[in-house]
Design a protein around this motif. Structure first.
Motif, short mmCIF file in Angstrom:
data_model
loop_
_atom_site.label_atom_id
_atom_site.label_comp_id
_atom_site.label_asym_id
_atom_site.label_seq_id
_atom_site.Cartn_x
_atom_site.Cartn_y
_atom_site.Cartn_z
N LEU A 1 0.64 -1.79 -0.09
CA LEU A 1 0.12 -0.06 0.51
C LEU A 1 0.96 1.40 -0.21
N GLU A 2 2.00 0.70 0.61
CA GLU A 2 3.39 2.28 0.75
C GLU A 2 2.89 3.28 -0.48
N CYS A 3 3.37 2.65 -1.54
CA CYS A 3 3.39 2.84 -2.83
C CYS A 3 2.60 2.64 -4.16
N ARG B 1 -0.55 3.76 -6.48
CA ARG B 1 -1.04 4.70 -7.03
C ARG B 1 -2.23 3.75 -8.02
N ARG C 1 5.20 9.37 10.45
CA ARG C 1 3.90 8.89 10.06
C ARG C 1 3.10 9.07 11.74
N SER D 1 -3.86 3.65 7.27
CA SER D 1 -2.93 4.47 7.80
C SER D 1 -3.50 5.63 8.81
N ARG E 1 -5.13 3.90 1.46
CA ARG E 1 -3.84 4.30 1.73
C ARG E 1 -4.47 4.64 3.24
N GLU E 2 -5.96 5.25 2.92
CA GLU E 2 -6.63 5.87 4.19
C GLU E 2 -7.07 5.06 4.64
N ARG F 1 -5.90 6.74 -3.31
CA ARG F 1 -5.92 7.60 -1.97
C ARG F 1 -7.01 6.85 -0.61
#
Length: 372
Positions: free
Chosen positions: A15-17, A19, A251, A73, A69-70, A66
């Motif tokens: 998930l970190e990268c 898009r 973070r 984290s 990712r929310e 997006r």
């Protein structure tokens, strides 16, 4: 990355990268809808505690990158009603262990490869666009603990107020991390129980003097305390942010600015309260020929971990940093929720106790009976 078993190949995307383009490409390549794999720590922060290592979220409609990712984290009250939490498969659990080992955000998309997509996957494997890893091999790697250490090099390094020291560099054989043993004073003058400090790297505190923590002051006072006892060893360990890495620490800082303490902030991004493994320190001491030590620490977990690994810890000395308005809450959390022996320092209303003073009156620092 492709995690392979005899039954199915599973495409894993951190998930970190993630898009939008990567999300669309992963879905097209796998030919199946993704599931979002989250750690039990992240699930607890969402108000959904689980006993398993991880959970997999399935979606009625897959969110965009997006939103994913929310979900992984951001500070949220819970999951939307259209998202179901299921037990994570063994493949998904190993994927999270690999991410944790790499100190990445412990969250990933898992997409089983549909039968009709095997040729497309094989093409990407052949041209080097995709890496295939056997699940059993990955699981064995993650279960093995820290990689073995290779002593690489050493050199004389003069330090201000300390004088000549010797830096000995150890590299983990998987090349992920390097750790340094700083040898202070002449070895012939060391005490039988060698004074030793385990110091986890803190870029923000050690180098830039951040006031959010007490790390920089502890580093300098630790070296000074070792020098004052005829020398010893400071182990500088590549365990930034209690083992979660600098990216995740920053973070967590953002979440602390929203009102969370250091432990709850780490939980929101998917980590436990301390991810360090102090077997690395034992291995460094073993290679240096040191088996009996006096440990400079406020952390009972370090004492216990070294003893379990086989190092003889004959005593303990308190080693305090500077208490400030900026780090008081952080230090209080370490004392109250981590069990660190810091209450004497915190009760001094900002007056720092010298490194040995807390131990001079019958163990007043809260350490175990009979230890300094």
């Amino acid at each position: 990355m492709l995690l392979r078993t005899a039954e199915v190949d599973t495409l894993i995307h951190p998930l970190e990268c993630l898009r939008e383009e990567a999300l669309a490409a992963a879905r097209a390549l796998a030919g199946s809808p993704p599931m979002l794999v989250l750690s039990r720590h992240r699930m607890a922060s969402l108000g959904l505690p689980i006993t398993e290592e991880a959970a997999a979220l399935s979606f009625d409609a897959v969110p965009d990158a997006r939103a994913l990712r929310e979900l992984a984290s951001s500070r949220l009250e819970g999951l939307p009603d259209d998202i179901a939490a299921l037990p994570a498969s063994p493949v998904a659990q190993v994927a999270l262990r690999l991410l944790r080992r790499a100190q990445m955000l412990p969250a990933a998309l898992a997409l089983p490869v549909a039968p009709g997509q095997t040729n497309a996957v094989a093409e990407q494997l052949a041209n080097g666009s995709l890496l295939a890893v056997d699940l059993e091999a990955a699981a064995a790697l993650c279960a093995s603990g820290p990689a073995p250490l290779l002593r690489v090099s050493d050199a004389r390094v003069p330090l201000p107020a300390i004088g000549d020291t010797r830096f000995v560099l150890f590299r983990e054989t998987d090349a992920l991390h390097e750790h340094v043993a700083i040898l202070i004073g002449e070895r012939a003058n060391w005490q039988e129980a060698v004074p030793v400090r385990l110091h986890s790297a803190c870029l923000t505190g050690d180098i830039f003097g951040s006031m959010r923590c007490d790390c920089g002051a502890q580093l300098r006072r630790g070296m000074a305390a070792i020098q004052a006892q005829s020398g010893g060893i400071l182990l500088y360990l590549a365990q930034e942010g209690r083992g979660i890495g600098l990216g995740n620490k920053l973070r967590a800082y953002q979440l602390q600015d929203q009102g969370l303490d250091t432990i709850d902030a780490d939980q929101v991004i998917g980590y436990g309260k301390d991810e360090r493994d102090f077997r690395t320190a034992h291995d460094m001491l073993d290679q240096l020929g040191v088996s009996s030590i006096e440990l400079l620490t406020n952390n009972p977990a370090k004492v216990e971990a070294l003893r379990r690994a086989g190092t003889r810890v004959v005593g303990r000395q308190a080693i305090y940093g500077q208490l400030t308005a900026h780090n008081r809450h952080y230090l209080s959390t370490k004392a109250d929720r981590h069990g660190h022996w810091l209450h004497d320092l915190l009760n001094e209303q900002g007056e720092v106790i010298p490194a040995r003073a807390a131990d001079e009156d019958g163990n007043s620092d809260g350490g175990p009976s009979g230890e300094r």
